[in-house]
Design a protein around this motif. Sequence first.
Motif, PDB file in Angstrom:
ATOM      1  N   ASP A 289       0.850  -1.188   0.000  1.00 34.03           N
ATOM      2  CA  ASP A 289       0.000   0.000   0.000  1.00 34.03           C
ATOM      3  C   ASP A 289       0.888   1.241   0.000  1.00 34.03           C
ATOM      4  O   ASP A 289       1.986   1.220   0.551  1.00 34.03           O
ATOM      5  CB  ASP A 289      -0.898   0.008   1.244  1.00 34.03           C
ATOM      6  N   VAL A 290       0.411   2.289  -0.649  1.00 37.58           N
ATOM      7  CA  VAL A 290       1.131   3.565  -0.679  1.00 37.58           C
ATOM      8  C   VAL A 290       0.123   4.667  -0.405  1.00 37.58           C
ATOM      9  O   VAL A 290      -0.980   4.663  -0.968  1.00 37.58           O
ATOM     10  CB  VAL A 290       1.801   3.815  -2.051  1.00 37.58           C
ATOM     11  N   ARG A 291       0.501   5.593   0.453  1.00 35.08           N
ATOM     12  CA  ARG A 291      -0.377   6.724   0.767  1.00 35.08           C
ATOM     13  C   ARG A 291       0.455   7.998   0.851  1.00 35.08           C
ATOM     14  O   ARG A 291       1.477   8.024   1.519  1.00 35.08           O
ATOM     15  CB  ARG A 291      -1.100   6.465   2.080  1.00 35.08           C
ATOM     16  N   MET A 292       0.011   9.033   0.152  1.00 34.69           N
ATOM     17  CA  MET A 292       0.646  10.354   0.202  1.00 34.69           C
ATOM     18  C   MET A 292      -0.253  11.255   1.044  1.00 34.69           C
ATOM     19  O   MET A 292      -1.464  11.311   0.816  1.00 34.69           O
ATOM     20  CB  MET A 292       0.791  10.938  -1.200  1.00 34.69           C
ATOM     21  N   LEU A 293       0.359  11.974   1.989  1.00 28.81           N
ATOM     22  CA  LEU A 293      -0.403  12.852   2.873  1.00 28.81           C
ATOM     23  C   LEU A 293       0.299  14.197   3.016  1.00 28.81           C
ATOM     24  O   LEU A 293       1.539  14.268   2.964  1.00 28.81           O
ATOM     25  CB  LEU A 293      -0.556  12.220   4.261  1.00 28.81           C
ATOM     26  N   PRO A 294      -0.472  15.263   3.228  1.00 30.88           N
ATOM     27  CA  PRO A 294       0.143  16.581   3.443  1.00 30.88           C
ATOM     28  C   PRO A 294       0.941  16.580   4.741  1.00 30.88           C
ATOM     29  O   PRO A 294       0.513  16.021   5.754  1.00 30.88           O
ATOM     30  CB  PRO A 294      -1.035  17.538   3.508  1.00 30.88           C
ATOM     31  N   LYS A 295       2.069  17.234   4.710  1.00 34.45           N
ATOM     32  CA  LYS A 295       3.028  17.195   5.815  1.00 34.45           C
ATOM     33  C   LYS A 295       2.508  17.832   7.108  1.00 34.45           C
ATOM     34  O   LYS A 295       2.701  17.295   8.183  1.00 34.45           O
ATOM     35  CB  LYS A 295       4.303  17.905   5.362  1.00 34.45           C
ATOM     36  N   ARG A 296       1.891  18.947   7.049  1.00 30.27           N
ATOM     37  CA  ARG A 296       1.562  19.703   8.269  1.00 30.27           C
ATOM     38  C   ARG A 296       0.187  19.402   8.857  1.00 30.27           C
ATOM     39  O   ARG A 296      -0.042  19.664  10.031  1.00 30.27           O
ATOM     40  CB  ARG A 296       1.661  21.206   7.994  1.00 30.27           C
ATOM     41  N   VAL A 297      -0.741  18.862   8.065  1.00 30.31           N
ATOM     42  CA  VAL A 297      -2.102  18.700   8.575  1.00 30.31           C
ATOM     43  C   VAL A 297      -2.537  17.249   8.738  1.00 30.31           C
ATOM     44  O   VAL A 297      -3.603  16.979   9.269  1.00 30.31           O
ATOM     45  CB  VAL A 297      -3.132  19.449   7.684  1.00 30.31           C
ATOM     46  N   ALA A 298      -1.712  16.291   8.312  1.00 33.50           N
ATOM     47  CA  ALA A 298      -2.083  14.885   8.433  1.00 33.50           C
ATOM     48  C   ALA A 298      -2.068  14.460   9.902  1.00 33.50           C
ATOM     49  O   ALA A 298      -1.270  14.950  10.701  1.00 33.50           O
ATOM     50  CB  ALA A 298      -1.118  14.027   7.623  1.00 33.50           C
ATOM     51  N   THR A 299      -2.972  13.553  10.233  1.00 26.03           N
ATOM     52  CA  THR A 299      -3.046  13.000  11.586  1.00 26.03           C
ATOM     53  C   THR A 299      -2.988  11.483  11.511  1.00 26.03           C
ATOM     54  O   THR A 299      -3.062  10.903  10.424  1.00 26.03           O
ATOM     55  CB  THR A 299      -4.355  13.411  12.298  1.00 26.03           C
ATOM     56  N   SER A 300      -2.896  10.845  12.655  1.00 32.17           N
ATOM     57  CA  SER A 300      -2.869   9.387  12.677  1.00 32.17           C
ATOM     58  C   SER A 300      -4.171   8.798  12.123  1.00 32.17           C
ATOM     59  O   SER A 300      -4.170   7.679  11.619  1.00 32.17           O
ATOM     60  CB  SER A 300      -2.601   8.876  14.096  1.00 32.17           C
ATOM     61  N   ASP A 301      -5.257   9.552  12.183  1.00 32.17           N
ATOM     62  CA  ASP A 301      -6.507   9.071  11.590  1.00 32.17           C
ATOM     63  C   ASP A 301      -6.368   8.848  10.087  1.00 32.17           C
ATOM     64  O   ASP A 301      -7.046   7.996   9.510  1.00 32.17           O
ATOM     65  CB  ASP A 301      -7.657  10.066  11.839  1.00 32.17           C
ATOM     66  N   ASP A 302      -5.491   9.597   9.437  1.00 30.02           N
ATOM     67  CA  ASP A 302      -5.280   9.440   7.999  1.00 30.02           C
ATOM     68  C   ASP A 302      -4.597   8.122   7.653  1.00 30.02           C
ATOM     69  O   ASP A 302      -4.546   7.735   6.481  1.00 30.02           O
ATOM     70  CB  ASP A 302      -4.444  10.600   7.449  1.00 30.02           C
ATOM     71  N   LEU A 303      -4.049   7.435   8.646  1.00 28.28           N
ATOM     72  CA  LEU A 303      -3.377   6.163   8.412  1.00 28.28           C
ATOM     73  C   LEU A 303      -4.287   4.961   8.625  1.00 28.28           C
ATOM     74  O   LEU A 303      -3.896   3.831   8.329  1.00 28.28           O
ATOM     75  CB  LEU A 303      -2.150   6.040   9.319  1.00 28.28           C
ATOM     76  N   ILE A 304      -5.496   5.193   9.121  1.00 29.17           N
ATOM     77  CA  ILE A 304      -6.421   4.089   9.354  1.00 29.17           C
ATOM     78  C   ILE A 304      -6.713   3.405   8.024  1.00 29.17           C
ATOM     79  O   ILE A 304      -6.997   4.061   7.023  1.00 29.17           O
ATOM     80  CB  ILE A 304      -7.719   4.579  10.030  1.00 29.17           C
ATOM     81  N   GLY A 305      -6.579   2.087   8.032  1.00 30.29           N
ATOM     82  CA  GLY A 305      -6.890   1.301   6.844  1.00 30.29           C
ATOM     83  C   GLY A 305      -5.730   1.056   5.904  1.00 30.29           C
ATOM     84  O   GLY A 305      -5.880   0.332   4.927  1.00 30.29           O
ATOM     85  N   ILE A 306      -4.560   1.630   6.189  1.00 26.83           N
ATOM     86  CA  ILE A 306      -3.420   1.333   5.323  1.00 26.83           C
ATOM     87  C   ILE A 306      -3.067  -0.146   5.511  1.00 26.83           C
ATOM     88  O   ILE A 306      -3.070  -0.652   6.633  1.00 26.83           O
ATOM     89  CB  ILE A 306      -2.222   2.271   5.589  1.00 26.83           C
ATOM     90  N   HIS A 307      -2.828  -0.833   4.421  1.00 24.86           N
ATOM     91  CA  HIS A 307      -2.562  -2.270   4.467  1.00 24.86           C
ATOM     92  C   HIS A 307      -1.105  -2.537   4.805  1.00 24.86           C
ATOM     93  O   HIS A 307      -0.227  -1.733   4.495  1.00 24.86           O
ATOM     94  CB  HIS A 307      -2.895  -2.909   3.116  1.00 24.86           C
ATOM     95  N   GLY A 308      -0.860  -3.690   5.412  1.00 25.76           N
ATOM     96  CA  GLY A 308       0.487  -4.127   5.732  1.00 25.76           C
ATOM     97  C   GLY A 308       0.660  -4.424   7.204  1.00 25.76           C
ATOM     98  O   GLY A 308      -0.196  -4.114   8.024  1.00 25.76           O
ATOM     99  N   GLU A 309       1.790  -5.035   7.527  1.00 26.45           N
ATOM    100  CA  GLU A 309       2.134  -5.340   8.917  1.00 26.45           C
ATOM    101  C   GLU A 309       2.701  -4.122   9.618  1.00 26.45           C
ATOM    102  O   GLU A 309       2.606  -3.995  10.832  1.00 26.45           O
ATOM    103  CB  GLU A 309       3.174  -6.462   8.966  1.00 26.45           C
TER     104      GLU A 309
END
Length: 156
Positions: free
Chosen positions: A109-129
């Motif tokens: 899985d790959v996810r690009m997020l804005p540097k200053r406003v991203a939160t841990s909630d934006d990582l929910i559901g990313i696949h992988g160990e």
Amino acid sequence: MLLAVGAAVLVAVIFAPSEVERVYGETKIAIAMVQTEASGTLPHVTLGVPGDERELDRCDGTFTEMVRYENPGTVPTWAAHNNCGGDVILPWEVGQQLSIDGVTYAVVDVRMLPKRVATSDDLIGIHGELTLQTCLYGQQMMKFVGVEKVSATASR
């Protein structure tokens, strides 16, 4: 000629530092990719200690397990500054194989997020160990790659 080139670089650094950083990063990544392909080895990541900015800023060549990214529904996230070895993940896409502490993993899985406003909630559901993270050169963006062991990937 050298003076002209030096003056041009100085002007670029002063008036377009983000662009200079982006071009520098792209060049550094391209060279590293050629070296890795020529050696026939997998790109390598070393996991370090848990922590936050202080541990990350040690810049010791390891990825720090970022405690601030801990959140129900997320996998552990390990980060390294791009200029401290984290840039190894920047060219990776789904399917890229890599070595983490001697074990073969693949990007799932790959996810690009804005540097200053991203939160841990934006990582929910990313696949992988686990997830690896670094910032892009010259941009206000971060790249997250979810990885899992190849044996686990093959059993899907």
